[in-house]
Write a protein that holds these residues in place. Sequence first.
Motif, short mmCIF file in Angstrom:
data_model
loop_
_atom_site.label_atom_id
_atom_site.label_comp_id
_atom_site.label_asym_id
_atom_site.label_seq_id
_atom_site.Cartn_x
_atom_site.Cartn_y
_atom_site.Cartn_z
N GLU A 1 0.67 -1.37 -0.36
CA GLU A 1 -0.24 0.08 0.13
C GLU A 1 0.41 1.44 0.10
N ILE A 2 2.06 1.25 0.62
CA ILE A 2 2.88 2.00 0.82
C ILE A 2 3.76 3.01 -0.17
N ILE A 3 3.89 1.45 -0.85
CA ILE A 3 5.06 2.02 -2.36
C ILE A 3 3.82 1.74 -3.54
N ASP A 4 2.04 1.44 -3.29
CA ASP A 4 1.39 2.66 -4.21
C ASP A 4 1.28 3.63 -4.67
N GLU A 5 1.14 4.35 -2.88
CA GLU A 5 0.56 5.57 -2.58
C GLU A 5 1.67 6.46 -2.49
N ASN A 6 3.04 5.60 -2.80
CA ASN A 6 4.71 6.78 -2.70
C ASN A 6 4.86 7.12 -3.27
N THR B 1 0.41 10.80 -6.80
CA THR B 1 0.77 12.04 -6.46
C THR B 1 -0.11 12.91 -6.17
N LEU B 2 -0.50 12.95 -7.24
CA LEU B 2 -1.39 14.00 -8.19
C LEU B 2 -2.85 14.33 -7.11
N LEU B 3 -2.78 12.38 -7.02
CA LEU B 3 -3.95 12.03 -6.58
C LEU B 3 -4.39 12.81 -4.89
N ALA B 4 -3.28 12.11 -4.57
CA ALA B 4 -3.15 12.19 -2.78
C ALA B 4 -2.86 13.80 -2.86
N SER C 1 -5.17 15.69 -3.90
CA SER C 1 -6.28 15.75 -4.62
C SER C 1 -6.84 15.68 -3.78
N LYS C 2 -6.99 14.91 -2.62
CA LYS C 2 -7.97 13.73 -2.06
C LYS C 2 -7.36 14.45 -0.83
N THR C 3 -6.06 15.23 -0.01
CA THR C 3 -5.75 15.65 0.91
C THR C 3 -6.19 17.62 1.55
N GLY C 4 -5.98 17.47 -0.40
CA GLY C 4 -5.72 19.49 -0.36
C GLY C 4 -4.09 20.33 0.42
N ALA C 5 -3.08 19.48 0.45
CA ALA C 5 -2.02 18.99 1.08
C ALA C 5 -1.98 20.82 0.17
N LYS C 6 -0.59 21.89 0.29
CA LYS C 6 -0.27 22.62 -0.30
C LYS C 6 1.32 22.19 -0.09
#
Length: 324
Positions: free
Chosen positions: A267-272, A284-287, A289-294
Amino acid sequence: MKFGLFFLNFQLDNSSEEVLDTMINTVSFIDNDNYHFDNVYINEHHFSKNGIIGSPITAASFLLGLTKKLHIGSLNQVITTHHPVRVAEEASLLDQMSDGRFILGFSDCNSQFEMTFFKRELTSQQLQFEACYDIINEAITTGYCQAENDFFNFPKISINPHCFTETGPKQYIIATSESVVKWAAKKAIPLTFKWDDSLLTKEKYSSLYNMTAKEHHVDISMVEHQLPLIVNINDNGFLAREETKKYLASYIAEAYPDHDQEIKIGEIIDENAIGTNDDYYDSTLLAISKTGAKRILLSFESMGDNSKMLSVINEINKKIINNM
Protein backbone atom coordinates in the motif's frame (compact mmCIF):
# COMPACT_ATOMS: atom_id res chain seq x y z
CA MET A 1 3.00 24.03 -4.05
CA LYS A 2 5.96 24.11 -1.65
CA PHE A 3 8.50 21.37 -0.99
CA GLY A 4 10.62 20.17 1.90
CA LEU A 5 12.38 17.08 3.23
CA PHE A 6 11.80 14.82 6.21
CA PHE A 7 14.08 12.27 7.83
CA LEU A 8 13.03 9.03 9.51
CA ASN A 9 16.61 7.94 10.25
CA PHE A 10 15.99 4.20 10.15
CA GLN A 11 19.15 2.27 10.92
CA LEU A 12 19.31 -0.94 8.90
CA ASP A 13 22.75 -2.37 8.13
CA ASN A 14 24.52 0.98 8.50
CA SER A 15 26.06 2.40 11.64
CA SER A 16 24.30 5.19 13.51
CA GLU A 17 27.10 7.52 12.36
CA GLU A 18 26.39 6.68 8.71
CA VAL A 19 22.64 7.23 9.13
CA LEU A 20 23.10 10.61 10.78
CA ASP A 21 25.82 11.65 8.31
CA THR A 22 23.43 10.96 5.44
CA MET A 23 20.91 13.35 6.99
CA ILE A 24 23.54 16.00 7.71
CA ASN A 25 25.09 15.79 4.23
CA THR A 26 21.71 15.87 2.47
CA VAL A 27 20.57 18.93 4.41
CA SER A 28 23.88 20.69 3.70
CA PHE A 29 23.50 19.79 0.01
CA ILE A 30 20.16 21.62 -0.39
CA ASP A 31 20.96 24.62 1.79
CA ASN A 32 21.50 27.11 -1.02
CA ASP A 33 19.44 29.23 -3.38
CA ASN A 34 19.75 26.71 -6.22
CA TYR A 35 17.42 24.31 -4.39
CA HIS A 36 13.73 24.98 -3.85
CA PHE A 37 13.24 22.92 -0.72
CA ASP A 38 12.49 25.29 2.15
CA ASN A 39 11.74 23.08 5.17
CA VAL A 40 13.39 20.07 6.83
CA TYR A 41 11.80 17.91 9.52
CA ILE A 42 13.23 15.23 11.84
CA ASN A 43 11.18 12.31 13.12
CA GLU A 44 11.01 11.35 16.81
CA HIS A 45 11.16 7.64 17.65
CA HIS A 46 12.23 5.62 20.68
CA PHE A 47 13.63 2.25 21.71
CA SER A 48 14.47 0.68 18.35
CA LYS A 49 16.60 1.21 15.26
CA ASN A 50 13.46 2.10 13.27
CA GLY A 51 14.24 5.75 13.86
CA ILE A 52 17.25 6.56 16.01
CA ILE A 53 16.49 10.15 17.03
CA GLY A 54 14.66 10.40 20.34
CA SER A 55 15.03 14.18 20.49
CA PRO A 56 14.23 15.89 17.18
CA ILE A 57 14.63 19.34 18.74
CA THR A 58 18.25 18.50 19.57
CA ALA A 59 18.89 17.30 16.01
CA ALA A 60 17.14 20.38 14.61
CA SER A 61 19.39 22.65 16.69
CA PHE A 62 22.50 21.07 15.16
CA LEU A 63 21.14 21.42 11.62
CA LEU A 64 20.03 25.00 12.21
CA GLY A 65 23.57 25.87 13.27
CA LEU A 66 24.90 24.17 10.15
CA THR A 67 22.62 25.94 7.65
CA LYS A 68 21.72 29.45 6.58
CA LYS A 69 18.54 29.26 4.49
CA LEU A 70 16.44 26.29 5.54
CA HIS A 71 13.67 26.28 8.11
CA ILE A 72 14.19 23.17 10.24
CA GLY A 73 12.15 21.53 12.93
CA SER A 74 10.64 18.49 14.56
CA LEU A 75 8.29 16.39 12.48
CA ASN A 76 6.48 14.96 15.50
CA GLN A 77 7.82 16.25 18.82
CA VAL A 78 5.72 14.17 21.23
CA ILE A 79 4.54 16.79 23.71
CA THR A 80 2.47 14.38 25.83
CA THR A 81 5.52 12.53 27.16
CA HIS A 82 7.68 15.62 27.72
CA HIS A 83 7.24 18.37 30.27
CA PRO A 84 5.60 21.23 28.34
CA VAL A 85 7.72 23.95 29.97
CA ARG A 86 10.91 22.26 28.80
CA VAL A 87 9.52 21.95 25.27
CA ALA A 88 8.57 25.63 25.33
CA GLU A 89 12.01 26.66 26.62
CA GLU A 90 13.79 24.68 23.92
CA ALA A 91 11.49 25.91 21.15
CA SER A 92 11.86 29.54 22.26
CA LEU A 93 15.63 29.25 22.45
CA LEU A 94 15.89 27.75 18.97
CA ASP A 95 13.49 30.31 17.49
CA GLN A 96 15.66 33.07 18.96
CA MET A 97 19.05 31.62 18.00
CA SER A 98 17.96 30.75 14.44
CA ASP A 99 16.27 34.12 13.77
CA GLY A 100 12.91 32.39 13.36
CA ARG A 101 13.96 29.36 11.29
CA PHE A 102 12.79 26.73 13.79
CA ILE A 103 9.48 24.93 13.18
CA LEU A 104 7.58 23.16 15.97
CA GLY A 105 5.99 20.10 14.45
CA PHE A 106 4.40 18.18 17.30
CA SER A 107 2.31 15.15 18.07
CA ASP A 108 0.18 13.41 20.58
CA CYS A 109 1.81 10.13 21.58
CA ASN A 110 1.04 7.42 19.02
CA SER A 111 2.44 4.57 21.12
CA GLN A 112 0.81 3.06 24.20
CA PHE A 113 4.16 1.60 25.22
CA GLU A 114 5.79 5.04 25.24
CA MET A 115 2.92 6.49 27.28
CA THR A 116 3.34 3.71 29.83
CA PHE A 117 7.15 3.88 29.82
CA PHE A 118 7.13 7.63 30.50
CA LYS A 119 4.46 7.10 33.18
CA ARG A 120 1.57 8.86 31.46
CA GLU A 121 -2.01 7.79 32.08
CA LEU A 122 -3.59 6.27 28.99
CA THR A 123 -7.20 6.96 29.96
CA SER A 124 -6.67 10.74 29.98
CA GLN A 125 -4.28 10.97 27.04
CA GLN A 126 -6.26 13.52 25.03
CA LEU A 127 -6.74 15.76 28.08
CA GLN A 128 -3.01 15.57 28.90
CA PHE A 129 -2.15 16.41 25.31
CA GLU A 130 -4.41 19.47 25.32
CA ALA A 131 -3.04 20.64 28.68
CA CYS A 132 0.54 20.30 27.41
CA TYR A 133 -0.27 22.21 24.23
CA ASP A 134 -1.99 25.07 26.06
CA ILE A 135 1.09 25.61 28.24
CA ILE A 136 3.52 25.42 25.30
CA ASN A 137 1.44 27.70 23.10
CA GLU A 138 0.98 30.31 25.81
CA ALA A 139 4.72 30.26 26.50
CA ILE A 140 5.94 30.62 22.92
CA THR A 141 3.34 33.23 21.93
CA THR A 142 3.53 35.44 25.05
CA GLY A 143 6.83 34.52 26.72
CA TYR A 144 5.03 33.47 29.89
CA CYS A 145 2.91 30.56 31.10
CA GLN A 146 1.11 29.23 34.14
CA ALA A 147 -1.03 26.20 34.87
CA GLU A 148 -3.61 24.98 37.34
CA ASN A 149 -5.23 21.78 36.11
CA ASP A 150 -5.32 18.04 36.81
CA PHE A 151 -1.83 17.51 35.35
CA PHE A 152 0.23 20.65 36.03
CA ASN A 153 0.18 23.30 38.73
CA PHE A 154 2.69 26.15 38.78
CA PRO A 155 2.60 29.96 39.04
CA LYS A 156 3.24 32.36 36.20
CA ILE A 157 6.80 32.02 34.94
CA SER A 158 8.85 33.62 32.19
CA ILE A 159 10.22 31.45 29.37
CA ASN A 160 13.66 32.78 28.51
CA PRO A 161 14.68 33.86 26.01
CA HIS A 162 11.35 34.90 24.57
CA CYS A 163 10.81 33.91 20.95
CA PHE A 164 12.36 35.86 18.10
CA THR A 165 9.16 35.36 16.06
CA GLU A 166 6.34 37.57 17.33
CA THR A 167 3.77 34.76 17.43
CA GLY A 168 6.23 31.96 18.13
CA PRO A 169 7.51 29.25 15.75
CA LYS A 170 5.31 27.92 12.97
CA GLN A 171 3.30 24.95 14.24
CA TYR A 172 2.13 21.69 12.64
CA ILE A 173 0.35 18.76 14.24
CA ILE A 174 0.63 15.13 13.13
CA ALA A 175 -2.78 13.71 12.18
CA THR A 176 -2.72 10.73 14.55
CA SER A 177 -6.43 10.31 15.30
CA GLU A 178 -9.88 11.75 14.70
CA SER A 179 -9.87 13.48 18.10
CA VAL A 180 -6.55 15.18 17.35
CA VAL A 181 -7.71 16.24 13.88
CA LYS A 182 -10.92 17.77 15.28
CA TRP A 183 -8.92 19.57 17.95
CA ALA A 184 -6.50 20.96 15.35
CA ALA A 185 -9.31 22.15 13.11
CA LYS A 186 -10.86 24.19 15.93
CA LYS A 187 -7.52 25.99 16.31
CA ALA A 188 -6.69 26.21 12.57
CA ILE A 189 -3.42 24.36 13.18
CA PRO A 190 -2.24 22.74 9.92
CA LEU A 191 -1.90 18.97 9.72
CA THR A 192 1.07 16.89 8.74
CA PHE A 193 -0.38 13.62 7.51
CA LYS A 194 1.36 10.44 8.63
CA TRP A 195 3.54 9.08 5.84
CA ASP A 196 2.52 5.49 6.62
CA ASP A 197 -1.24 6.08 6.77
CA SER A 198 -3.27 4.95 3.78
CA LEU A 199 -4.56 7.56 1.37
CA LEU A 200 -8.07 6.62 2.49
CA THR A 201 -7.18 7.57 6.08
CA LYS A 202 -5.52 10.81 4.98
CA GLU A 203 -8.57 11.73 2.92
CA LYS A 204 -10.85 10.95 5.87
CA TYR A 205 -8.80 13.21 8.16
CA SER A 206 -8.74 16.01 5.61
CA SER A 207 -12.53 15.89 5.24
CA LEU A 208 -13.00 15.73 9.02
CA TYR A 209 -10.73 18.74 9.48
CA ASN A 210 -12.67 20.80 6.92
CA MET A 211 -16.04 19.76 8.31
CA THR A 212 -15.04 20.54 11.91
CA ALA A 213 -13.66 23.96 10.98
CA LYS A 214 -16.88 24.77 9.13
CA GLU A 215 -19.05 23.66 12.05
CA HIS A 216 -17.10 25.91 14.43
CA HIS A 217 -16.81 28.85 12.01
CA VAL A 218 -13.01 28.67 11.93
CA ASP A 219 -11.25 30.36 9.02
CA ILE A 220 -8.81 27.84 7.54
CA SER A 221 -8.24 29.63 4.23
CA MET A 222 -4.56 30.20 5.08
CA VAL A 223 -3.92 26.69 6.43
CA GLU A 224 -1.32 24.68 4.51
CA HIS A 225 -1.37 20.96 5.29
CA GLN A 226 1.77 18.88 4.68
CA LEU A 227 1.88 15.58 2.80
CA PRO A 228 4.98 13.42 3.43
CA LEU A 229 6.03 11.01 0.67
CA ILE A 230 8.66 8.27 0.59
CA VAL A 231 10.73 8.64 -2.60
CA ASN A 232 12.72 5.95 -4.38
CA ILE A 233 13.12 6.56 -8.12
CA ASN A 234 15.07 4.23 -10.36
CA ASP A 235 15.10 3.48 -14.10
CA ASN A 236 14.42 -0.07 -12.93
CA GLY A 237 11.12 0.21 -11.05
CA PHE A 238 11.44 -3.31 -9.65
CA LEU A 239 14.72 -2.41 -7.92
CA ALA A 240 13.20 0.75 -6.47
CA ARG A 241 10.27 -1.19 -5.03
CA GLU A 242 12.45 -3.99 -3.65
CA GLU A 243 14.84 -1.52 -2.01
CA THR A 244 11.90 0.28 -0.41
CA LYS A 245 10.42 -3.00 0.85
CA LYS A 246 13.70 -3.81 2.57
CA TYR A 247 13.91 -0.33 4.07
CA LEU A 248 10.37 -0.45 5.48
CA ALA A 249 10.17 -4.08 6.63
CA SER A 250 11.42 -3.75 10.21
CA TYR A 251 9.44 -0.58 10.93
CA ILE A 252 6.21 -2.02 9.55
CA ALA A 253 6.68 -5.19 11.62
CA GLU A 254 7.08 -3.00 14.71
CA ALA A 255 4.32 -0.49 14.00
CA TYR A 256 1.73 -2.84 12.45
CA PRO A 257 2.14 -6.23 14.19
CA ASP A 258 -1.53 -7.13 13.67
CA HIS A 259 -1.60 -6.27 9.95
CA ASP A 260 -0.63 -8.28 6.91
CA GLN A 261 2.72 -6.55 6.57
CA GLU A 262 3.24 -7.37 2.89
CA ILE A 263 -0.09 -5.76 2.08
CA LYS A 264 0.76 -2.71 4.21
CA ILE A 265 4.16 -2.26 2.53
CA GLY A 266 2.52 -2.71 -0.86
CA GLU A 267 0.00 0.00 0.00
CA ILE A 268 2.80 2.43 0.92
CA ILE A 269 4.69 1.65 -2.29
CA ASP A 270 1.58 2.16 -4.42
CA GLU A 271 0.69 5.47 -2.77
CA ASN A 272 4.16 7.05 -2.54
CA ALA A 273 6.74 8.18 -5.11
CA ILE A 274 8.34 4.78 -5.68
CA GLY A 275 9.31 3.19 -8.98
CA THR A 276 10.26 4.82 -12.27
CA ASN A 277 9.62 8.44 -13.21
CA ASP A 278 6.39 7.29 -14.86
CA ASP A 279 5.10 5.29 -11.89
CA TYR A 280 4.43 7.88 -9.24
CA TYR A 281 3.14 11.06 -10.89
CA ASP A 282 -0.56 10.15 -11.01
CA SER A 283 -0.62 8.71 -7.49
CA THR A 284 1.08 11.82 -6.11
CA LEU A 285 -1.40 14.14 -7.82
CA LEU A 286 -4.25 12.02 -6.47
CA ALA A 287 -2.88 12.26 -2.91
CA ILE A 288 -2.55 16.04 -3.21
CA SER A 289 -6.11 16.26 -4.50
CA LYS A 290 -7.57 14.04 -1.76
CA THR A 291 -5.76 15.76 1.13
CA GLY A 292 -5.72 19.37 -0.06
CA ALA A 293 -2.04 19.55 0.94
CA LYS A 294 -0.12 22.67 -0.04
CA ARG A 295 3.28 21.38 1.05
CA ILE A 296 5.03 18.17 -0.01
CA LEU A 297 7.68 16.63 2.24
CA LEU A 298 10.01 14.07 0.68
CA SER A 299 12.16 11.35 2.24
CA PHE A 300 14.87 9.85 0.01
CA GLU A 301 16.36 7.66 2.76
CA SER A 302 15.24 4.34 1.29
CA MET A 303 17.69 4.92 -1.57
CA GLY A 304 20.87 3.17 -0.45
CA ASP A 305 23.14 4.74 -3.08
CA ASN A 306 23.85 8.30 -1.92
CA SER A 307 25.04 9.49 -5.32
CA LYS A 308 21.85 8.19 -6.92
CA MET A 309 19.81 9.86 -4.18
CA LEU A 310 21.45 13.23 -4.83
CA SER A 311 20.85 12.78 -8.54
CA VAL A 312 17.13 12.21 -7.92
CA ILE A 313 17.03 15.28 -5.65
CA ASN A 314 18.54 17.29 -8.51
CA GLU A 315 15.97 15.96 -10.98
CA ILE A 316 13.06 16.76 -8.68
CA ASN A 317 14.49 20.22 -8.03
CA LYS A 318 14.61 20.86 -11.79
CA LYS A 319 10.96 19.83 -12.10
CA ILE A 320 10.06 22.23 -9.29
CA ILE A 321 11.88 25.07 -11.04
CA ASN A 322 10.25 24.29 -14.38
CA ASN A 323 6.79 24.43 -12.81
CA MET A 324 7.32 27.60 -10.79
